[in-house]
Scaffold this active site. Structure first.
Site, short mmCIF file in Angstrom:
data_model
loop_
_atom_site.label_atom_id
_atom_site.label_comp_id
_atom_site.label_asym_id
_atom_site.label_seq_id
_atom_site.Cartn_x
_atom_site.Cartn_y
_atom_site.Cartn_z
N GLY A 49 0.92 -1.13 -0.19
CA GLY A 49 -0.67 0.10 -0.15
C GLY A 49 0.73 1.34 -0.17
O GLY A 49 -0.40 2.22 0.00
N TRP A 90 1.81 3.08 -2.24
CA TRP A 90 2.12 3.75 -3.59
C TRP A 90 0.28 4.62 -3.27
O TRP A 90 -0.40 5.48 -3.62
CB TRP A 90 1.70 3.37 -4.82
CG TRP A 90 3.20 2.78 -5.18
CD1 TRP A 90 3.99 3.23 -4.97
CD2 TRP A 90 3.05 3.16 -6.93
NE1 TRP A 90 5.07 2.99 -5.87
CE2 TRP A 90 4.95 2.62 -7.46
CE3 TRP A 90 2.19 2.81 -8.02
CZ2 TRP A 90 5.28 2.74 -8.27
CZ3 TRP A 90 2.74 2.92 -9.68
CH2 TRP A 90 4.39 3.02 -9.61
N ASP A 112 -5.95 -5.00 -5.76
CA ASP A 112 -4.74 -6.53 -5.08
C ASP A 112 -5.34 -7.89 -4.89
O ASP A 112 -6.28 -7.83 -4.35
CB ASP A 112 -3.58 -6.27 -4.43
CG ASP A 112 -2.38 -6.82 -4.11
OD1 ASP A 112 -1.48 -5.28 -4.89
OD2 ASP A 112 -2.39 -8.30 -4.21
N ASP A 127 -8.53 -9.85 -9.16
CA ASP A 127 -7.23 -9.70 -10.51
C ASP A 127 -7.63 -8.86 -10.97
O ASP A 127 -8.71 -9.11 -11.78
CB ASP A 127 -7.41 -11.61 -10.62
CG ASP A 127 -6.44 -11.70 -11.35
OD1 ASP A 127 -5.73 -11.03 -11.29
OD2 ASP A 127 -6.14 -13.39 -11.34
N ASP A 172 2.08 -1.09 -10.36
CA ASP A 172 2.57 -1.57 -9.89
C ASP A 172 3.35 -2.74 -9.64
O ASP A 172 4.63 -3.11 -8.51
CB ASP A 172 3.87 -0.60 -8.20
CG ASP A 172 4.44 -0.52 -7.89
OD1 ASP A 172 5.84 -0.90 -8.98
OD2 ASP A 172 5.20 -1.21 -6.76
N LYS A 201 4.57 0.35 -14.50
CA LYS A 201 5.76 -1.26 -13.99
C LYS A 201 6.53 -1.69 -15.19
O LYS A 201 5.84 -2.61 -15.35
CB LYS A 201 5.93 -1.32 -12.78
CG LYS A 201 7.42 -2.54 -12.19
CD LYS A 201 7.77 -2.13 -11.00
CE LYS A 201 7.40 -3.28 -10.48
NZ LYS A 201 7.50 -3.37 -8.66
N1 SAM Z 1 2.54 -0.71 -5.28
C1 SAM Z 1 2.58 -1.65 -4.17
C2 SAM Z 1 3.70 -0.86 -2.86
O1 SAM Z 1 4.02 0.49 -3.00
O2 SAM Z 1 3.00 -0.98 -1.52
C3 SAM Z 1 3.54 -2.49 -4.00
C4 SAM Z 1 3.48 -3.78 -4.86
S1 SAM Z 1 4.48 -4.91 -5.59
C5 SAM Z 1 5.21 -4.46 -5.63
C6 SAM Z 1 3.58 -6.03 -6.06
C7 SAM Z 1 1.90 -6.44 -5.62
O3 SAM Z 1 1.27 -7.03 -7.29
C8 SAM Z 1 1.11 -8.24 -4.60
O4 SAM Z 1 1.15 -6.95 -3.60
C9 SAM Z 1 0.61 -8.69 -5.82
O5 SAM Z 1 0.21 -9.39 -5.07
C10 SAM Z 1 0.41 -7.96 -6.68
N2 SAM Z 1 -0.10 -8.45 -8.02
C11 SAM Z 1 0.24 -9.50 -8.88
N3 SAM Z 1 -0.81 -9.97 -9.60
C12 SAM Z 1 -1.49 -9.51 -9.77
C13 SAM Z 1 -3.47 -9.56 -10.00
N4 SAM Z 1 -2.90 -10.78 -10.85
N5 SAM Z 1 -4.07 -8.86 -9.75
C14 SAM Z 1 -4.06 -8.14 -8.65
N6 SAM Z 1 -2.65 -7.85 -7.73
C15 SAM Z 1 -1.21 -8.29 -8.11
#
Ligand code: SAM
Length: 309
Positions: free
Chosen positions: A53, A55, A85, A101, A126, A166
């Site tokens: 969280g 961002w 997420d 998702d 991200d 990203k």
């Molecule tokens: N932006 C976040 C922050 O600042 O705290 C960090 C994000 S983290 C690098 C990547 C996130 O992508 C993870 O929490 C993961 O659960 C989510 N993610 C990956 N594939 C996903 C999907 N298909 N749908 C939703 N979330 C997804």
């Protein structure tokens, strides 16, 4: 690596804890904003792949909290922030959370419902899959996640809006650039100072959403596939001839964030406490509440206990 040692080697990890961010990624979004002014005029924003969280915290602190404290703002005028997420995350003031998702078509509908049928001014993503260390594989999976983000964008972003995503730099970066250019006249790949040079991550900053005339979101995948094929669209032909030799496309790539500021690849000495006592490392602000590795940690703990008993 211990916490104090990481504090020394990773200045943005330390600063994130000092400034109350849940993750060091917060600085990446702040540095992208420093360069591109992405929050200007934003009233509705979607944070895709938001957990834990940081961002969303940036969005709350930059958009929601200032509007809330302004005497002129009425309840209905406050910016709307929707965060999505797969994982649940601890609440953040002014952020509506959706556990879902982003590759699921229904997710766009949920967002639009929260915006009362209106569209977003800004979508940030991200997202990252679990990285394997195999660059080609990681880059491929990451590009699939971006395309899922782009699919949502074509349903929920207003014309003229911005999309920040990203990316992982690799051999298909040019193809991704061309695919994004179909929808955004301005696409820049940015590397914030807080993102390590050793990391293949960068961010696509896509401005002024302008889908092709007569575009139907149902045709998105056909259109994107065409970009990569030798008979790709004539207005933006990313077929191999366009990416090689004298016709090669040069992708705008920009370092962003105060270049005299902290360098994420350097170690910095730990500060001395005011009373001369030794440095105390801070705990993380908000660890993930149900990370995918939770079960693995439980098993590891249980096996260590049974080994010791
Ligand atoms: N932006 C976040 C922050 O600042 O705290 C960090 C994000 S983290 C690098 C990547 C996130 O992508 C993870 O929490 C993961 O659960 C989510 N993610 C990956 N594939 C996903 C999907 N298909 N749908 C939703 N979330 C997804």
């Amino acid at each position: 690596m211990g916490k104090a040692s990481r504090d020394k080697r990773d200045i943005y990890y330390r600063k994130a804890k000092e400034e109350g961010w849940r993750a060091r990624s917060a600085f990446k979004l702040l540095q992208i904003d420093e360069e591109f002014n992405i929050f200007e005029g934003v009233k509705r924003v979607v944070d895709l792949c938001a957990a834990p969280g940081s961002w969303s915290q940036v969005l709350s602190r930059q958009l929601y909290l200032p509007a809330k404290s302004s005497a002129e703002s009425k309840e209905g005028d406050l910016p709307l922030i929707v965060a999505i997420d797969l994982q649940p995350m601890a609440p953040i003031e002014g952020v509506i959370q959706v556990q879902g998702d982003i590759t699921n078509a229904r997710t766009a509908e949920v967002v639009i419902r929260h915006f009362d049928g209106c569209k977003a001014d800004l979508v940030v993503c991200d997202g990252a899959p679990d990285v394997t260390g195999l660059h080609d594989m990681d880059e491929f999976v990451q590009s699939q996640l971006i395309l899922a983000g782009l699919t949502i964008v074509t349903h929920i972003l207003k014309e003229g809006g911005k999309f920040i995503a990203k990316i992982f730099r690799g051999k298909d970066t040019s193809l991704l650039y061309c695919q994004l250019k179909l929808f955004f006249p301005t696409v820049t790949f940015a590397k914030p100072k807080s993102s390590r040079n050793s990391s293949i991550e960068a961010f696509a900053v896509c401005e002024n959403y302008s889908p092709p005339e007569g575009f139907n979101p149902r045709d998105l995948h056909r259109l994107l596939e065409k970009v990569g094929s030798p008979s790709g669209g004539s207005d933006l032909d990313c077929s191999s001839g366009w990416l090689e030799g004298p016709n090669k496309v040069y992708i705008p790539f920009l370092a962003c964030g105060d270049l005299t500021g902290y360098d994420s690849d350097r170690s910095y000495p730990l500060p001395k406490e005011a009373d001369g006592s030794s440095y105390q490392s801070l705990d993380p602000i908000q660890p993930p509440i149900a990370p995918p590795y939770k079960r693995a940690l439980e098993l590891k703990k249980a096996s260590a206990q049974s080994f010791n008993s």
